[in-house]
Write a protein that holds these residues in place. Structure first.
Motif, PDB file in Angstrom:
ATOM      1  N   GLU A 103      -5.336  -1.203  -6.715  1.00 15.31           N
ATOM      2  CA  GLU A 103      -5.569   0.236  -6.773  1.00 15.31           C
ATOM      3  C   GLU A 103      -4.549   1.002  -5.942  1.00 15.31           C
ATOM      4  OE1 GLU A 103      -7.719   0.996  -8.889  1.00 15.31           O
ATOM      5  OE2 GLU A 103      -8.999  -0.783  -9.071  1.00 15.31           O
ATOM      6  N   GLU A 104      -4.317   0.557  -4.695  1.00 14.63           N
ATOM      7  CA  GLU A 104      -3.372   1.222  -3.814  1.00 14.63           C
ATOM      8  C   GLU A 104      -3.059   0.332  -2.620  1.00 14.63           C
ATOM      9  OE1 GLU A 104      -5.052   4.817  -2.420  1.00 14.63           O
ATOM     10  OE2 GLU A 104      -6.756   3.860  -1.409  1.00 14.63           O
ATOM     11  N   SER A 235       1.084   4.519   4.470  1.00 17.80           N
ATOM     12  CA  SER A 235       0.718   3.785   3.269  1.00 17.80           C
ATOM     13  C   SER A 235       1.892   3.773   2.304  1.00 17.80           C
ATOM     14  CB  SER A 235      -0.483   4.457   2.571  1.00 17.80           C
ATOM     15  OG  SER A 235      -1.635   4.294   3.349  1.00 17.80           O
ATOM     16  N   ALA A 237       2.724   4.092  -1.366  1.00 18.66           N
ATOM     17  CA  ALA A 237       2.033   4.657  -2.528  1.00 18.66           C
ATOM     18  C   ALA A 237       2.321   3.908  -3.809  1.00 18.66           C
ATOM     19  CB  ALA A 237       2.418   6.132  -2.705  1.00 18.66           C
TER      20      ALA A 237
END
Length: 239
Positions: A103-104, A235, A237
């Motif tokens: 998902e991420e 993070s 992306a």
């Protein structure tokens, strides 16, 4: 050929199979052979997946780079910022057909590789597709986590990690199915801390590029990712 497991894990894990793929970084072409392992004590849980990958699994990647980075004047540690995201993305592509959807990227951590080199550790939020013929109609996926560690060796990169469940089918179905002794394999033993420690042990001891690696004490205890680690890290992306 498949990468051998470290002896510390060989009694509890077994070879599942291999996957091959190709990508490129800078001017080099990279062939990656990913070796997958499954736990010996959970043969039933593999059957709940919609693909061939068990939700609790380990992997190691043997990279072949052409032309060799040294021949084109590139040091693996200098190109880590480009190679590490490529290695992570290739893992995501490799397991996509096996029912694991990333998902991420939750965290990107710095860690010390088994040869003492600074590497990148990706913690990925994922979902795992379960077999609709073996599960309640209301449950088609369970939450999972994937860890991908990438570090430079003298001539290439080491890549290893694993996947772990964050919930079981029985959790999603409010305990109405599965359960101990049911034989359905739906009530997974969910223990993220233990599974992360197992993945860290693999990364610490896997024999990837060891002929070129400096002798070290391995991954430091403080470098083992957990749910709280790297909370302040940026993070990535492009999971």
């Amino acid at each position: 050929m498949p990468t051998d497991l470290p002896s510390s894990l060989a009694d509890e894990w077994q070879l599942l199979g291999t996957r091959s793929g190709k990508t490129s970084v800078l001017v080099a072409s990279i062939t990656a052979e990913t070796t997958l392992y499954e736990p010996l004590d959970e043969p039933a849980t593999a059957a709940i997946g919609a693909g061939d990958l068990p939700v609790r699994s380990l992997f190691a990647v043997d990279l072949s780079i052409s032309p060799a980075l040294s021949t084109i004047g590139i040091a693996p540690d200098a190109a880590l910022s480009k190679a590490a995201p490529k290695a992570k993305s290739q893992f995501v592509d490799t397991v996509a057909d096996d029912g694991l959807t990333v998902e991420e990227t939750r965290d990107i951590l710095e860690f010390e590789g088994p040869n003492g080199a600074a590497g990148k550790w990706y913690v990925l939020d994922a979902s795992y597709a379960v077999d609709p013929d073996r599960t309640p109609d209301s449950v088609d996926r369970i939450a999972a986590e994937a860890n991908v560690a990438v570090w430079p060796t003298a001539e290439s990169y080491g890549v290893a990690g694993g996947v772990l469940p964050l919930e079981s089918v029985a959790d999603r179905a409010d305990g109405s199915v599965g359960g101990p002794g049911s034989g359905l394999g739906l009530d997974l033993d969910v223990n993220p801390e233990r599974d992360r420690e197992t993945i860290a042990a693999l990364v610490q001891t896997i024999d990837l590029g060891s002929a070129d690696a400096a002798e070290t004490d391995g991954v430091l205890e403080d470098d083992v990712p957990d749910e709280a680690a790297g909370a302040d890290e940026p993070s990535d992306a492009d999971a």
